[in-house]
Structure formats: C-alpha cells, structure tokens
Motif scaffolding. Structure first.
Motif, PDB file in Angstrom:
ATOM      1  N   LEU A   1       0.823  -1.208   0.000  1.00  0.00           N
ATOM      2  CA  LEU A   1       0.000   0.000   0.000  1.00  0.00           C
ATOM      3  C   LEU A   1       0.859   1.261   0.000  1.00  0.00           C
ATOM      4  N   LEU A   2       1.985   1.226   0.685  1.00  0.00           N
ATOM      5  CA  LEU A   2       2.888   2.374   0.662  1.00  0.00           C
ATOM      6  C   LEU A   2       3.438   2.610  -0.736  1.00  0.00           C
ATOM      7  N   GLY A   3       3.577   1.522  -1.524  1.00  0.00           N
ATOM      8  CA  GLY A   3       4.077   1.649  -2.883  1.00  0.00           C
ATOM      9  C   GLY A   3       5.522   2.090  -2.906  1.00  0.00           C
ATOM     10  N   THR A   4       5.884   2.802  -3.955  1.00  0.00           N
ATOM     11  CA  THR A   4       7.263   3.265  -4.109  1.00  0.00           C
ATOM     12  C   THR A   4       7.427   4.729  -3.716  1.00  0.00           C
ATOM     13  N   HIS A   5       6.312   5.471  -3.620  1.00  0.00           N
ATOM     14  CA  HIS A   5       6.397   6.891  -3.285  1.00  0.00           C
ATOM     15  C   HIS A   5       4.999   7.403  -2.959  1.00  0.00           C
ATOM     16  N   GLY A   6       4.950   8.616  -2.413  1.00  0.00           N
ATOM     17  CA  GLY A   6       3.673   9.238  -2.098  1.00  0.00           C
ATOM     18  C   GLY A   6       3.871  10.400  -1.140  1.00  0.00           C
ATOM     19  N   VAL A   7       2.793  10.779  -0.469  1.00  0.00           N
ATOM     20  CA  VAL A   7       2.838  11.821   0.552  1.00  0.00           C
ATOM     21  C   VAL A   7       2.413  11.202   1.874  1.00  0.00           C
ATOM     22  N   GLY A   8       3.228  11.392   2.895  1.00  0.00           N
ATOM     23  CA  GLY A   8       2.919  10.888   4.228  1.00  0.00           C
ATOM     24  C   GLY A   8       3.245  11.929   5.274  1.00  0.00           C
ATOM     25  N   ARG A   9       3.189  11.525   6.532  1.00  0.00           N
ATOM     26  CA  ARG A   9       3.445  12.437   7.651  1.00  0.00           C
ATOM     27  C   ARG A   9       4.468  11.810   8.603  1.00  0.00           C
ATOM     28  N   VAL A  10       5.398  12.640   9.049  1.00  0.00           N
ATOM     29  CA  VAL A  10       6.421  12.208  10.003  1.00  0.00           C
ATOM     30  C   VAL A  10       6.146  12.891  11.335  1.00  0.00           C
ATOM     31  N   ALA A  11       6.013  12.096  12.389  1.00  0.00           N
ATOM     32  CA  ALA A  11       5.777  12.618  13.740  1.00  0.00           C
ATOM     33  C   ALA A  11       7.057  12.514  14.551  1.00  0.00           C
ATOM     34  N   VAL A  12       7.489  13.642  15.136  1.00  0.00           N
ATOM     35  CA  VAL A  12       8.733  13.694  15.901  1.00  0.00           C
ATOM     36  C   VAL A  12       8.496  14.448  17.202  1.00  0.00           C
ATOM     37  N   SER A  13       9.445  14.312  18.100  1.00  0.00           N
ATOM     38  CA  SER A  13       9.478  15.162  19.286  1.00  0.00           C
ATOM     39  C   SER A  13      10.335  16.372  18.935  1.00  0.00           C
TER      40      SER A  13
END
Length: 218
Positions: A100-112
C-alpha cells in the motif's frame, strides 16, 4: 465543452486520478458512463469542463460526485462524508502494508520537536528497501530530530465508499550522509518536495515496525 484554453484541465486531472484509484481503464469508465472512450480521453487530457449531464454520468461511473470532480471541498480535510452502515476494520500484515505504501507518495512524520513537544510534518516520501526516505531542510526540525525514534504514517480515503486504509511505520530517523546514497535516492525520487525551497538533506526512517488497518465496506 467549456473552460480555459491550453493545458490539461482540473476536472480531467481529478477524473484520471480517480479512475486510476479504482483500477479502471478508460474503456471501462466509458462503458459505465455510456460514453465513447475517446470522449473520456478528451475529458482527461484537455482543458475544459464537460456539460452538466456528461459530468454527472462521469462522476457516477467513477463512484464519486460531480462536486468532487469540480474541486468542491478541495481545501477541506478528507473524510467529510458519512460512515457506511456496516464497515469492517481489518488489521493488515506487513507485506500488505508495504504494498500500500508503494514506491512513493505523501505521508506524515511525527517527531518530538524542540522542547519535547510532538510535531507532525507532511513529506513527499520514497520507499528504498526497508527505509522511508524524504528530503528536508538542513538544520530544520526534521533534521534536528535525527537519531531519535519517529513515526511515519500514510493513508488513503475513498470518500465515495467511506472506506480506506492507514499504514504506520516506526523506527529511528537517520541522516543520509553518503553522497552516493543520496544521489541514488534523488535519481529514484518521483518528485522534488512540493513545499519547494532548499530541502536537499535526505533523511531515512528505518522500518523497525510496520502496522496497518483498513476500513472495508461489504
């Protein structure tokens, strides 16, 4: 047909994207809508808007609404529709999550972020083996989060059917410091960062744990 001259129209882009999401060919959409395949191609590739009757038929064939094809709600969060009557929540296995993630796309990174407060950043990502890679600005919040544990999330929502999926990856965030590795990522990247600017520092989330869920409507 009405619309602006030259270039591909917004309705055409949305129609083509929706067709690809459904896994349909132009011929299949044309059969559903009672149109000629050449007309579906014309809508997707030309700048303009179909007449009202054609737009309604095309929207029905694509399992969406005319308002969505015209861009209604484009600036609002996804998921404004109602829940289905009998949805099923399914747990996804690691392999299905990666597909489902495939080879690329737009996602979100959660950090402190600075001061320990949580922060979430949207990124254009590239999947490289067991790493979720993306570009950011040197010295920015994501760059400074290197060395810590982060979460990466991507999802897709099907507004018309009130279903969708979400995948969550957790692991350490690392800078890509090897110039050859950075060049390989740049070569395979589908796009430059949508946000623009000086985002030349490649980062990678090492996939230590991947989980996912899917909402499916019988």
């Amino acid at each position: 047909m009405t619309g602006r001259a030259g270039g591909r129209g917004d309705v055409g882009r949305r129609a083509a994207l929706r067709r690809e999401q459904l896994g349909l060919s132009r011929e299949e959409v044309a059969a559903r809508a009672g149109m000629a395949p050449a007309y579906v191609r014309y809508v997707e590739e030309q700048a303009g808007t179909p007449d009202t009757a054609s737009l309604l038929r095309l929207a029905a064939a694509l399992e969406t609404s005319a308002d969505r094809l015209l861009g209604g709600g484009a600036d609002l969060p996804e998921g404004l529709g109602r829940a289905a009557r009998h949805p099923r929540l399914l747990e996804l296995g690691p392999q299905e999550c990666r597909e489902l993630l495939g080879t690329h796309g737009v996602g979100r990174v959660a950090v402190s972020a600075d001061g320990g407060a949580p922060a979430v950043f949207p990124v254009n990502y590239t999947v490289a083996e067991e790493t979720i890679a993306f570009r950011t600005a040197s010295g920015g919040s994501l760059d400074r989060a290197a060395g810590g544990e982060v979460a990466f999330q991507a999802d897709h929502i099907d507004e018309a059917l009130s279903q969708g999926w979400s995948v969550l990856v957790t692991g350490p965030l690392k800078r890509v410091t090897d110039p050859a590795a950075a060049r390989r990522l740049s070569d395979r990247a589908h796009t430059t960062p949508w946000a623009g600017g000086g985002r030349d520092q490649w980062m990678g989330v090492e996939t230590r744990r991947v989980t996912g869920r899917r909402i499916r409507v019988p």
